[in-house]
Design a protein around this motif. Structure first.
Motif, short mmCIF file in Angstrom:
data_model
loop_
_atom_site.label_atom_id
_atom_site.label_comp_id
_atom_site.label_asym_id
_atom_site.label_seq_id
_atom_site.Cartn_x
_atom_site.Cartn_y
_atom_site.Cartn_z
N TYR A 28 0.81 -1.20 -0.07
CA TYR A 28 0.12 0.05 0.02
C TYR A 28 0.83 0.98 -0.04
O TYR A 28 2.15 1.22 0.12
CB TYR A 28 -0.89 0.19 1.19
N HIS A 29 0.31 2.32 -0.13
CA HIS A 29 1.17 3.66 -0.25
C HIS A 29 1.16 4.67 0.82
O HIS A 29 0.03 4.77 1.13
CB HIS A 29 0.42 4.33 -1.80
N ASN A 30 2.29 5.22 1.01
CA ASN A 30 2.50 6.26 1.90
C ASN A 30 2.06 7.62 1.47
O ASN A 30 1.71 8.39 1.93
CB ASN A 30 3.86 6.18 2.53
N SER A 31 2.27 7.52 0.13
CA SER A 31 2.00 8.76 -0.46
C SER A 31 1.80 8.67 -2.29
O SER A 31 2.26 7.82 -2.96
CB SER A 31 3.39 9.74 -0.72
N LYS A 32 1.03 9.68 -2.69
CA LYS A 32 0.61 9.65 -4.24
C LYS A 32 0.51 11.07 -4.36
O LYS A 32 -0.82 11.61 -3.75
CB LYS A 32 -0.49 8.61 -4.65
N PHE A 33 1.27 11.72 -5.17
CA PHE A 33 0.51 13.12 -5.68
C PHE A 33 0.91 13.28 -7.31
O PHE A 33 1.88 12.78 -7.73
CB PHE A 33 1.27 14.04 -4.92
N GLN A 34 -0.12 14.08 -7.74
CA GLN A 34 -0.06 14.30 -9.03
C GLN A 34 0.66 15.65 -9.51
O GLN A 34 0.65 16.55 -8.97
CB GLN A 34 -1.44 14.15 -9.67
N THR A 35 1.43 15.46 -10.86
CA THR A 35 2.21 16.62 -11.26
C THR A 35 2.00 16.71 -12.60
O THR A 35 1.16 15.79 -13.15
CB THR A 35 3.73 16.45 -11.03
N ASP A 36 2.58 17.56 -13.31
CA ASP A 36 2.51 17.70 -14.57
C ASP A 36 2.75 16.49 -15.50
O ASP A 36 2.34 16.15 -16.79
CB ASP A 36 2.98 19.10 -15.27
N PHE A 37 3.58 15.54 -14.97
CA PHE A 37 4.37 14.74 -15.59
C PHE A 37 3.99 13.23 -15.29
O PHE A 37 4.18 12.54 -15.87
CB PHE A 37 5.87 14.53 -15.31
N GLY A 38 2.66 13.40 -14.37
CA GLY A 38 2.36 11.97 -13.93
C GLY A 38 2.01 11.93 -12.47
O GLY A 38 2.07 12.85 -11.84
N VAL A 39 1.68 10.68 -12.15
CA VAL A 39 1.60 10.34 -10.72
C VAL A 39 2.83 9.51 -10.00
O VAL A 39 3.16 8.73 -10.10
CB VAL A 39 0.27 9.52 -10.32
N ASN A 40 3.33 10.51 -9.07
CA ASN A 40 4.56 9.93 -8.10
C ASN A 40 4.00 9.48 -7.05
O ASN A 40 3.09 9.79 -6.27
CB ASN A 40 5.36 11.35 -7.72
N GLN A 41 4.46 8.39 -6.62
CA GLN A 41 4.02 7.33 -5.56
C GLN A 41 4.96 6.89 -4.71
O GLN A 41 6.19 6.54 -5.21
CB GLN A 41 2.93 6.41 -6.05
N THR A 42 4.76 6.55 -3.45
CA THR A 42 5.81 6.01 -2.55
C THR A 42 5.05 4.84 -1.73
O THR A 42 3.92 5.06 -1.01
CB THR A 42 6.19 7.15 -1.60
N LEU A 43 5.62 3.42 -1.79
CA LEU A 43 4.90 2.31 -1.05
C LEU A 43 5.67 2.61 0.27
O LEU A 43 6.19 3.27 0.83
CB LEU A 43 5.79 1.40 -1.56
N ALA A 44 4.63 2.28 1.14
CA ALA A 44 4.78 2.20 2.57
C ALA A 44 5.83 0.97 2.84
O ALA A 44 5.98 0.18 1.96
CB ALA A 44 3.62 1.96 3.30
N ALA A 45 6.12 0.92 4.04
CA ALA A 45 7.18 -0.14 4.44
C ALA A 45 6.59 -1.63 4.41
O ALA A 45 5.38 -1.81 4.53
CB ALA A 45 7.64 0.24 5.88
N PRO A 46 7.65 -2.51 3.88
CA PRO A 46 7.11 -3.77 3.57
C PRO A 46 7.16 -4.44 5.22
O PRO A 46 7.34 -3.84 6.01
CB PRO A 46 8.16 -4.31 2.85
#
Length: 837
Positions: free
Chosen positions: A808-826
């Motif tokens: 699951y994701h700790n973060s998702k944010f959208q920019t002009d170039f697409g959606v940047n996302q960071t997974l939460a810890a495994p």
């Protein structure tokens, strides 16, 4: 999952009962096995009982057993014999109740600025002692979301974003304050780049839900987290130390020491040391290590019984990438093709971003209080001075292997000073039997911002050309390399230049307020609470300009200087609560308002800073607090409706005037219900087995959000005229909650086992008001097993987090170039050793 939890519950209960009252017939069997005494050894060599007794299967009766039997028989009244006292008889007949779990404790809270049982406060609140947090595996405030329904912790660009009951903010620049305020020992602690103090030397943590505008003031529209640290012990020495090792080479040390200096002075020290590897890896580069070094010093001086001075100093240095390592896994439809961004849809813990992410910050706080207990009332003064610079913060803005854009800042800072004066009624105040009251004044001044920040466009472009990372054929790379060589240029600095936009944005604030609250005991069964806070605040721009870095990278040229605007606002936040009291039960109804300050965006490039209107929250709540079965079942629940006017929202786009923009939604509406319960199902046979459960439901929508900033779903280009009315409010799951099982198993007088497992469910939510970037539902399972050697207060714990390795994701944010996302810890696991003296 339901069957697994039911099976786990039954297994823990049965095994605990077996161990506590087991087959051996002697509850000290493990103690005798591990630590045999001379007396025990002698008993084992004693002569065997007579053959007739042994053959008949009759155990011999010792002298001690005969004495015990005679003592019990003496308690049984017979004809012609004087009866024993009734309380002695009841004590003899009553089953022995064994020690209970650390999770079950009577918690005193200061939600109304005075110590009260959490069950007596007409506020939706969940509180946990330091021992309970240890038993539940909670190490810092970001993990409390597992215990509190509707409490959502997430992150964007390294900033911690808190949502409680659907109220929060997704605007993550320093000038945008959180909607859930954090307090340490009664002092406001704004969170910056993930700087939330890790737990160490903690007395308790309180989570107050809903607007707390009267007593906690500005920016507590969603609620408040109040962390109370341990006070120095004025009577004896205390010492605690903990060491932990886990996967990702995680090493953590925690220590707490307290001692009296004189009869009227005591001090304490607490510290944390942590090192670990990031759970992400970056291709062709090594990511920086996770680091935390923190120290808190507290000094208590009480020269008389009525006067007490508390002084404290806290410092911390932290480095953790958090969500600054974000990869573009959903490139935009148009720009990704024009800029040749590869379609990398693999969402894993390996990133190919070209820019090196970093995040390191500091925090230094001096704070203290002076309390004077007078015959008529108590007077208290609280002050603080906080400095929180971010040493470096860098992020690949486009989140791809292409050298397009990156954000870099080594000049971010926050400087807060606060002062508060309180008058509180006490037991000797006039009319104390009929009402309590508190009144006070509060002052805050601050400066926050970037001086400077840097947006690098085309960074590493030449380096990408020369190394072939951009996919150019060798036939084109060789001529470029030859030209650079003939000119005598070094490719490395040229590769790092690109176009660098240098900006500075600094915001100042001055806020002053007066507040008062009283609780009137109208009857023995009804209380009326009235309160309010009047606040005046000024926000003013101290610096706002942009320019470009000159060739060579040592200087910059200022191109734009924006007007240094200022705005002043005022607000009155009232509160009315009616509570009906019964034995171990309370029903309350409340109406309250909260106020979040207006502000300016300070990350603007070619347009003037955005001004956003203040946010106001109104809540209606109906709640119950109950205890049943002689306190073995605690059940608290609430239903509520929240209206948010001028909801503040953030947006990321280079084409919208700057890297980040702020705006107001017209209105949001949240309807919800929640409960939390703690139950000891076998209070006599197995009081160490505890079940805790919580569940929250939220129906949160934007009722008026026209002309919102977003992205065209077909092209991916910026648009500022999208209607979000009717969409779900961001970061607000419809359902969230979980269940915690803990089992304490005493083995004799010197040993104790503690087992724990918890399961958390989140139904999913949207990351953007446009509702196009979403997080699906997910489950988390955690577990702990610990052994405690009671004479030494020595505890060894093995733990596991996210045991099913849920993605699951700790973060998702959208920019002009697409959606940047960071997974939460495994999945994480480790071993912890703790000793308390």
């Amino acid at each position: 999952m339901k069957d697994v939890l039911l099976g786990l519950t039954a297994a823990i209960a049965l095994s605990a009962t077996s161990l506590a009252y087991g087959q051996a017939g002697d509850e000290d069997f493990l103690d005798d096995l591990l630590f045999p005494s001379e007396e025990t050894s002698a008993d084992t060599t004693a002569a065997a009982p007579a053959a007739s007794d042994a053959d008949a299967g009759v155990a011999p009766v010792s002298d001690e057993a005969e004495a015990d039997t005679a003592q019990v028989l003496d308690l049984i009244p017979v004809a012609g014999q004087q009866s024993q006292p009734e309380d002695a008889l009841s004590e003899a007949k009553a089953p022995m109740r064994r020690p209970s779990s650390r999770v079950i404790e009577e918690i005193l809270v200061t939600a109304q600025k005075r110590e009260e049982s959490q069950q007596d406060v007409p506020i939706a609140i969940q509180a946990y002692s330091g021992g309970a947090l240890e038993a539940l595996g909670i190490e810092d405030p970001t993990q409390i979301g597992r215990l509190v329904p509707g409490f959502q912790f997430s992150s964007t660009a390294g900033y911690t974003l808190l949502y409680l009951r659907g109220v929060g903010t997704d605007a993550f620049v320093p000038s945008s304050d959180p909607s859930v305020a954090t307090y340490i020992d009664g002092v406001y602690m704004p969170s910056a780049h993930g700087v939330i103090q890790s737990f160490g030397g903690i007395e308790r943590v309180e989570v107050l839900k809903g607007p707390q505008g009267t007593l906690f003031g500005r920016n507590a529209t969603g609620g408040a987290i109040s962390v109370i640290t341990k006070e120095p012990n004025a009577e004896e020495v205390e010492f605690e130390i903990g060491a932990e090792y886990g996967n990702f080479d995680s090493r953590r040390l925690k220590a707490y020491f307290s001692m009296p200096v004189t009869e009227w002075m005591a001090f304490s020290l607490s510290g944390i040391y942590h090192r670990a590897d990031e759970y992400y890896t970056q291709l062709n580069r090594e990511l920086p290590q996770v680091r935390t070094d923190a120290l808190r010093v507290k000094l208590n001086i009480h020269p008389t019984d009525n006067l007490e001075l508390r002084l404290a100093y806290f410092t911390a240095k932290q480095a953790e990438l958090s969500s600054v390592i974000a990869e573009n896994n959903e490139p935009s439809a148009l720009l990704s093709k024009l800029l040749l961004i590869p379609q990398n849809t693999k969402d894993d813990f390996v990133t190919a971003i070209d820019f090196h992410p970093e995040l390191a910050s500091e925090q230094e706080v001096f704070y203290g209080s002076l309390e004077w207990r007078l015959p008529w009332f108590d007077a208290k003064v609280i002050g603080s001075d906080l400095q929180a610079p971010t040493l470096v913060g860098s992020q690949d803005f486009d989140g791809s292997p292409m050298p397009i854009a990156a954000f870099y800042a080594d000049g971010q800072f926050a400087d807060y000073k606060t002062w508060e004066f309180q008058l509180l009624s006490n037991a000797d105040s006039w009319g104390a039997e009929h009402f309590e009251w508190i009144a006070g004044v509060y002052y805050l001044e601050s400066e926050v911002g970037y001086d400077p920040y840097e947006l690098r466009v085309g960074s590493n472009l030449l380096d990408g050309l020369l190394t072939g990372r951009l996919g150019l054929p060798p036939a084109l790379v060789r001529p470029i390399t030859s030209l650079v060589s003939r000119l005598g240029l070094d490719a490395t600095p040229l590769g790092n230049i690109g176009l660098s936009v240098i900006g500075s944005g600094v915001l100042g604030s001055k806020s002053q307020s007066v507040f008062a609250q009283t609780t009137i005991h109208a009857t023995d069964w009804m209380d009326l609470t009235l309160g309010g806070r009047y606040q005046e605040e000024e926000r003013f721009l101290i610096k706002s300009q942009t320019g470009v870095r000159t060739p060579g990278g040592n200087n910059s040229i200022t191109l734009l200087k924006f007007p240094l605007e200022s705005k002043s606002v005022s607000n009155f936040s009232p509160k009315v609560t009616l509570s009906f009291l019964g034995e171990d039960k309370m029903l309350y109804a409340s109406w309250s308002k909260g106020f979040k300050s207006a502000t300016y965006n300070i990350v603007n490039i070619y347009e003037s800073p955005d001004y956003v209107e203040p946010e106001e929250v109104t809540q209606y709540e109906l709640g119950v607090k109950t205890e049943w079965l002689d306190g073995d079942l605690r059940f608290n629940a609430a239903i509520f409706q929240i209206t948010i006017d001028n909801l503040q929202s953030g947006f990321v786009s280079l084409l919208a005037g700057g890297a980040v923009t702020l705006e107001n939604a017209g209105q949001g509406r949240i309807r919800g219900a929640e409960f939390d319960a703690t139950y000891v199902p076998m209070p006599v046979m197995n009081p160490g087995f505890v079940i805790s459960a919580n569940l929250g439901y939220l129906d949160a929508i934007y009722t008026d959000y026209k002309a919102g900033a977003g992205y065209n779903e077909n092209t991916g280009l910026f648009s500022n005229n999208i209607d979000f009315t009717g969409n779900d409010i961001v970061r607000t799951p419809k359902y969230s909650g979980g269940i915690v099982l803990t089992q304490t198993i005493p083995i004799g007088d010197r040993h104790e086992l503690e087992l724990g497992a918890d399961w958390y469910y989140n139904s999913g939510f949207s990351f953007t008001p446009q509702n196009t970037v979403k997080e699906p539902s997910y489950n988390l399972l955690n577990g702990r097993v610990s052994y405690n050697f009671i004479p030494w207060n020595l505890r060894v714990t093995a733990y596991g987090k996210n045991l099913t390795d849920e993605r699951y994701h700790n973060s998702k944010f959208q920019t002009d170039f697409g959606v940047n996302q960071t997974l939460a810890a495994p999945v994480q696991y480790g071993l912890r050793l703790e000793w308390k003296y």
